[in-house]
Design a protein around this motif. Structure first.
Motif, mmCIF file in Angstrom:
data_model
loop_
_atom_site.group_PDB
_atom_site.id
_atom_site.type_symbol
_atom_site.label_atom_id
_atom_site.label_comp_id
_atom_site.label_asym_id
_atom_site.label_seq_id
_atom_site.Cartn_x
_atom_site.Cartn_y
_atom_site.Cartn_z
ATOM 1 N N ARG A 265 -4.742 -9.555 3.308
ATOM 2 C CA ARG A 265 -6.036 -9.199 3.875
ATOM 3 C C ARG A 265 -5.798 -7.881 4.875
ATOM 4 N NH1 ARG A 265 -9.203 -10.542 8.224
ATOM 5 N NH2 ARG A 265 -7.516 -12.016 8.950
ATOM 6 N N THR A 266 -4.659 -8.134 5.612
ATOM 7 C CA THR A 266 -4.747 -7.351 7.071
ATOM 8 C C THR A 266 -3.479 -6.079 6.939
ATOM 9 O OG1 THR A 266 -2.628 -8.849 7.644
ATOM 10 C CG2 THR A 266 -5.039 -9.441 8.374
ATOM 11 N N LYS A 267 -2.699 -6.396 5.936
ATOM 12 C CA LYS A 267 -1.727 -5.163 5.763
ATOM 13 C C LYS A 267 -2.012 -3.857 5.013
ATOM 14 C CE LYS A 267 1.699 -7.276 8.007
ATOM 15 N NZ LYS A 267 2.121 -6.952 9.190
ATOM 16 N N ASP A 268 -1.155 -2.774 5.362
ATOM 17 C CA ASP A 268 -1.301 -1.545 4.289
ATOM 18 C C ASP A 268 -0.850 -1.709 2.948
ATOM 19 O OD1 ASP A 268 -1.879 0.893 3.203
ATOM 20 O OD2 ASP A 268 -0.511 1.769 4.568
ATOM 21 N N ILE A 269 -1.691 -2.306 2.356
ATOM 22 C CA ILE A 269 -1.032 -2.833 0.850
ATOM 23 C C ILE A 269 -0.966 -1.422 -0.017
ATOM 24 C CG2 ILE A 269 -1.798 -5.110 1.081
ATOM 25 C CD1 ILE A 269 -3.932 -4.632 -0.602
ATOM 26 N N TYR A 270 -1.434 -0.451 0.105
ATOM 27 C CA TYR A 270 -1.283 0.715 -0.648
ATOM 28 C C TYR A 270 0.060 1.498 -0.464
ATOM 29 C CZ TYR A 270 -6.268 -0.278 -0.778
ATOM 30 O OH TYR A 270 -7.424 -0.840 -1.000
ATOM 31 N N GLN A 271 1.033 1.057 0.239
ATOM 32 C CA GLN A 271 2.290 1.534 0.411
ATOM 33 C C GLN A 271 3.070 1.016 -0.776
ATOM 34 O OE1 GLN A 271 4.894 -0.241 3.680
ATOM 35 N NE2 GLN A 271 2.734 -1.048 4.299
ATOM 36 N N TRP A 272 2.734 -0.028 -1.422
ATOM 37 C CA TRP A 272 3.237 -0.541 -2.821
ATOM 38 C C TRP A 272 2.573 -0.165 -3.973
ATOM 39 C CZ3 TRP A 272 2.359 -4.017 1.781
ATOM 40 C CH2 TRP A 272 3.510 -4.080 2.488
ATOM 41 N N CYS A 273 3.309 -0.310 -5.117
ATOM 42 C CA CYS A 273 2.637 -0.121 -6.452
ATOM 43 C C CYS A 273 2.215 -1.341 -7.039
ATOM 44 C CB CYS A 273 3.751 0.654 -7.189
ATOM 45 S SG CYS A 273 5.232 -0.508 -7.647
ATOM 46 N N GLY A 274 2.150 -2.580 -6.603
ATOM 47 C CA GLY A 274 1.915 -3.626 -7.136
ATOM 48 C C GLY A 274 2.386 -4.848 -6.278
ATOM 49 N N ILE A 275 1.717 -5.911 -6.608
ATOM 50 C CA ILE A 275 1.966 -7.150 -5.752
ATOM 51 C C ILE A 275 2.642 -8.372 -6.886
ATOM 52 C CG2 ILE A 275 0.933 -9.035 -4.300
ATOM 53 C CD1 ILE A 275 -1.440 -7.158 -3.647
ATOM 54 N N ARG A 294 -10.906 -7.982 1.706
ATOM 55 C CA ARG A 294 -10.857 -6.680 2.410
ATOM 56 C C ARG A 294 -12.042 -5.874 1.837
ATOM 57 N NH1 ARG A 294 -5.392 -5.008 3.025
ATOM 58 N NH2 ARG A 294 -6.087 -2.687 2.673
ATOM 59 N N PRO A 295 -12.498 -4.961 2.949
ATOM 60 C CA PRO A 295 -13.863 -4.228 2.564
ATOM 61 C C PRO A 295 -13.566 -3.289 1.369
ATOM 62 C CG PRO A 295 -13.217 -4.397 4.826
ATOM 63 C CD PRO A 295 -12.200 -4.974 4.228
ATOM 64 N N ASP A 296 -12.081 -2.783 1.249
ATOM 65 C CA ASP A 296 -11.798 -1.979 0.197
ATOM 66 C C ASP A 296 -11.340 -2.639 -0.910
ATOM 67 O OD1 ASP A 296 -9.599 -2.926 1.388
ATOM 68 O OD2 ASP A 296 -8.473 -0.825 1.448
ATOM 69 N N TRP A 297 -11.961 -3.895 -1.274
ATOM 70 C CA TRP A 297 -11.340 -4.551 -2.517
ATOM 71 C C TRP A 297 -11.417 -3.817 -3.546
ATOM 72 C CZ3 TRP A 297 -14.569 -5.624 -6.355
ATOM 73 C CH2 TRP A 297 -15.902 -5.294 -6.226
ATOM 74 N N GLU A 298 -12.488 -3.005 -4.028
ATOM 75 C CA GLU A 298 -12.708 -2.177 -5.323
ATOM 76 C C GLU A 298 -11.288 -1.402 -5.247
ATOM 77 O OE1 GLU A 298 -16.780 -1.191 -6.622
ATOM 78 O OE2 GLU A 298 -16.853 -1.164 -4.386
ATOM 79 N N LYS A 299 -11.043 -0.845 -4.516
ATOM 80 C CA LYS A 299 -9.910 0.102 -4.616
ATOM 81 C C LYS A 299 -8.593 -0.687 -4.869
ATOM 82 C CE LYS A 299 -6.974 3.396 -2.169
ATOM 83 N NZ LYS A 299 -6.820 4.144 -0.724
ATOM 84 N N ALA A 300 -8.293 -1.720 -4.044
ATOM 85 C CA ALA A 300 -7.302 -2.705 -3.964
ATOM 86 C C ALA A 300 -6.851 -3.118 -5.466
ATOM 87 C CB ALA A 300 -7.237 -3.809 -3.129
ATOM 88 N N VAL A 301 -8.084 -3.837 -6.129
ATOM 89 C CA VAL A 301 -8.094 -4.401 -7.442
ATOM 90 C C VAL A 301 -7.791 -3.298 -8.722
ATOM 91 C CG1 VAL A 301 -9.188 -6.356 -7.082
ATOM 92 C CG2 VAL A 301 -10.393 -4.409 -7.980
ATOM 93 N N ILE A 544 -14.857 -13.743 5.751
ATOM 94 C CA ILE A 544 -15.953 -13.025 4.906
ATOM 95 C C ILE A 544 -15.392 -12.420 3.718
ATOM 96 C CG2 ILE A 544 -17.165 -10.790 5.076
ATOM 97 C CD1 ILE A 544 -17.061 -10.947 8.084
ATOM 98 N N ILE A 545 -15.946 -12.765 2.745
ATOM 99 C CA ILE A 545 -15.640 -12.556 1.325
ATOM 100 C C ILE A 545 -16.518 -11.403 0.731
ATOM 101 C CG2 ILE A 545 -15.545 -13.298 -1.248
ATOM 102 C CD1 ILE A 545 -13.363 -14.723 0.546
ATOM 103 N N TYR A 546 -15.764 -10.361 0.297
ATOM 104 C CA TYR A 546 -16.232 -9.118 -0.436
ATOM 105 C C TYR A 546 -16.438 -9.365 -1.811
ATOM 106 C CZ TYR A 546 -15.879 -7.254 4.272
ATOM 107 O OH TYR A 546 -15.833 -7.037 5.907
ATOM 108 N N GLY A 547 -16.228 -8.450 -2.476
ATOM 109 C CA GLY A 547 -16.065 -8.551 -4.249
ATOM 110 C C GLY A 547 -17.602 -8.469 -4.695
ATOM 111 N N PRO A 548 -17.553 -8.376 -5.859
ATOM 112 C CA PRO A 548 -19.143 -8.267 -6.603
ATOM 113 C C PRO A 548 -19.819 -9.256 -6.230
ATOM 114 C CG PRO A 548 -17.295 -8.970 -8.076
ATOM 115 C CD PRO A 548 -16.701 -8.840 -6.760
ATOM 116 N N PRO A 549 -21.135 -9.190 -6.087
ATOM 117 C CA PRO A 549 -22.138 -10.173 -5.729
ATOM 118 C C PRO A 549 -22.645 -10.984 -7.184
ATOM 119 C CG PRO A 549 -23.240 -7.910 -5.970
ATOM 120 C CD PRO A 549 -21.761 -7.623 -5.866
#
Length: 677
Positions: A265-275, A294-301, A544-549
């Motif tokens: 939730r808190t880290k810059d996870i885009y420095q990695w190619c996968g989890i 994360r507010p940018d959940w769409e980009k993350a998934v 706070i949960i984002y994601g699709p409604p």
């Protein structure tokens, strides 16, 4: 055993003949066979000799479908192919130069101290007596076991020794061409024709042209999952495979519950190619819900595929992925899951939006109420015994059978997706013109660990030398075994009269180079590090949960007439969206990774203990659905409403307990992406 092949050319050859790399990619056009089928073109080709067997040599070809080994001995020919899909990586190595302090002749020197090989990407000093360049090709071959119908993947290491030139850099240049071509083909990238040409002499450009993932993997490891051996398992079973494939990573050890959730939730996870989640299903649950906070959940998934290494007690998703891809998971779960990571294939997966009175979350595996949920939660006290805890507690709950009063509502699927073909995805691309025997290298600690995983022990090169020196004639029965071309003691080398024959084959058995060469590029973060994550992350109610409604009515709203409602007493209600809830629990045989269906199983009160026992016994094979009193319903959404005044049981989401009360679930097809073999 590591099969050792050596680059060879006639001694009378000139410079053009010495290079002798047949590059036919210039003729990239496909040849048409007599039956109209398209043949794959040869990218590189060379002949390698074996000095321990007379009149025996190998024609090694690299094609767009794999590595072909054609053995010719006394007029007989046999060809086997390692499919490109089975190759995970390759590395160039050389014999490291020994200093005076490590002289092999000094008192007390042992054999193990000679087994030193280093990667040659940065021009490391080499042994002046051995100017050879070694190319190690790592593959995991799909083999049929002796038991009918059983399959397994076995590790094969093919070592090509290039020693045609008097300078190491020249031999390395030839080995590097093969390495570059293999890596390009494995990555499904075009092989650069210019660099494949024997006239191209820039070694640096060959070394730098190899494709590879620039970003590292993020590894989140739960050291207490399952029996509590997650760290040891990763280092000894997973790291070696990541190293062979040159997949670098940053590993973070979880320190407390919801650590992985806070990290994602808190880290810059885009420095990695996968989890990559190492542990049970619980740590992957944390990762997924951390992403949707994360507010940018769409980009993350979209950008970060998820991988799982099964170190827990259940491991339902790992088994479901292997089942979907027709991989032999049971003989060696760690291997199949690690191959999912290094093969860089991605597959969409359904996620389920869960709503309770206090929180919203996303689920990837199952929702449970009643019998199976009680077993899952209450058996936690027996976690130390691993997966057997479920069996033990099943007996206890069967004796003290409970029922729960409430209401179950569901929205049935209007149309089920077509079933996928049972044909193995692997077989579609597999080259079936031969089967290569499997082998393992000497001194390999990993191989000893994998011994119980249906991997056979074999002799090393040095064992073969010892047996030959004692009078055993190698190669007298080259073709007695019709299923094997490469024998366990195969060793090939160039006959070079002008050069002192130094036994430099220790390089092929280096534990350090084979299994830890990528370690310097990866980082390990210990549990004592301060990484800025709060030390109390267990309260998830106010997140706070984002994601699709959600598209269904709210949990507190009345359901429309299109929903079907069932009231009464229930032994269990369990919803699954993957085939397996655990490694040995084939819960929803018709489920797919991304079919947009929730498979809702309902067992009402009144079922006999005999039928319930039959249900439990059938879970491993999927025959539980034929038991009387068991209903399996495909739905798009469902709601569970336990009776407030009735017995208090357990509600679980992906094996994690949630508040006991109303719960609603809705499927979101293909919302995330997972790594698959």
């Amino acid at each position: 055993m590591a099969a050792l092949l050596n680059f060879h050319v006639p001694k009378s050859a000139g410079m053009e003949q010495i290079a002798r790399l047949t590059y036919e990619s210039a003729k990239r056009k496909k040849c048409m066979a007599g039956d109209g089928q398209i043949c794959s073109s040869t990218v590189l080709e060379e002949t390698f000799y074996i000095t321990s067997k007379k009149n025996t040599f190998y024609r090694v070809k690299l094609t767009e479908k794999g590595l072909s080994l054609q053995k010719e001995s006394n007029g007989s020919t046999k060809t086997e192919t390692i499919a490109l899909n089975d190759i995970i990586g390759c590395r160039c190595m050389c014999s490291k130069k020994r200093s005076a302090d490590s002289c092999a002749c000094r008192p007390g020197a042992s054999k193990i101290q000679l087994r030193v090989v280093e990667s040659t990407e940065n021009f490391l000093p080499y042994d002046e007596y051995d100017t050879s360049a070694y190319l190690y090709i790592y593959a995991y071959i799909l083999k049929k076991a002796r038991v009918k119908g059983a399959r397994r993947r076995e590790r094969t290491t093919i070592t090509l020794r290039f020693r045609s030139f008097d300078k190491y850099e020249d031999n390395l240049r030839e080995a590097s061409r093969w390495r570059l071509a293999i890596k390009c083909l494995v990555a499904r990238m075009p092989v650069p024709k210019m660099l494949m040409s024997p006239t191209h002499g820039n070694l640096e450009s060959l070394l730098n042209a190899c494709p590879g993932e620039q970003k590292k993997l993020l590894v989140l490891l739960n050291p207490k999952s399952g029996p509590g051996r997650g760290r040891e398992t990763f280092q000894r079973r997973i790291h070696p495979i990541l190293s062979e494939a040159e997949r670098h990573y940053d590993i973070h050890i979880t320190k407390y519950p919801n650590y992985a959730r806070e990290f994602v939730r808190t880290k810059d996870i885009y420095q990695w190619c996968g989890i990559l989640a190492v542990g049970g299903d619980g740590i992957l649950f944390e990762v997924i819900n951390g992403i949707f906070e994360r507010p940018d959940w769409e980009k993350a998934v979209k950008e970060l595929p998820l991988g799982v290494i099964p170190c827990g007690s259940g491991n339902g998703l790992a088994k479901s992925i292997a089942h979907a891809k027709q991989e032999p998971y049971d003989p060696n779960p760690m291997l199949i899951s690690a191959l999912s990571v290094v093969k860089s294939k991605k597959t969409p997966i359904d996620l389920i939006r869960i709503e309770t009175r206090s929180q919203i979350m996303f689920s990837f595996l199952s929702v449970g109420w009643g019998f199976l949920a009680d077993i899952d939660i209450e058996s936690e006290r027996l976690r130390v015994i691993g997966g057997q805890r479920f069996t033990v507690w099943s007996v206890a709950r069967l004796i003290g059978l409970r029922t729960y009063k409430g209401k179950v509502s569901y929205l049935p699927c209007e149309k089920l997706p077509l079933s996928e073909s049972n044909e193995s995805l692997y077989e579609q691309d597999h080259i079936d013109d031969g089967k290569i025997s499997h082998s393992r290298s000497y001194g390999d600690e990993l191989d000893r660990i994998l011994r119980y995983g249906s991997v056979r022990e074999s002799r090393s090169y040095h064992d073969a030398l010892d047996s030959n020196s004692n009078g055993a004639e190698s190669g007298s029965n080259d073709f007695d075994d019709e299923d094997e071309v490469i024998t366990e003691s195969l060793s090939l080398e160039t006959e070079k009269q002008s050069r002192h024959r130094l036994d430099s084959f220790y390089s092929a058995t280096s534990r350090k180079s084979t299994y830890f060469s990528a370690g310097a590029m990866s980082s390990y973060h210990s549990v004592n590090e301060s990484d800025g994550i709060g030390q109390c992350a267990e309260n998830t109610d106010n997140r706070i949960i984002y994601g699709p409604p959600g598209k269904t009515p709210a949990l507190t709203a009345q359901l429309p007439s299109t929903w079907i409602q069932i009231k009464g007493n229930f032994v269990m209600v369990h919803a699954a969206y993957q085939t397996h809830l655990a490694q040995d629990c084939f819960f929803a045989p018709r489920a797919r990774l991304a079919d947009g269906v929730i498979w809702l199983l309902i067992v009402r009160a009144g079922i006999t203990r005999a039928n319930l026992l039959q249900f439990l016994l059938g879970l491993s094979s999927g025959t539980h659905l034929t038991c009387s009193g068991v209903e399996m319903i495909p739905v798009q959404a469902f709601r569970i409403e336990p009776e407030v005044n009735g017995p208090i049981g357990h509600l679980t989401v992906d094996g994690e307990e949630v508040d006991y009360g109303p719960l609603q679930a809705e499927v979101f097809p293909s919302l995330a992406t997972v790594m698959t073999p």
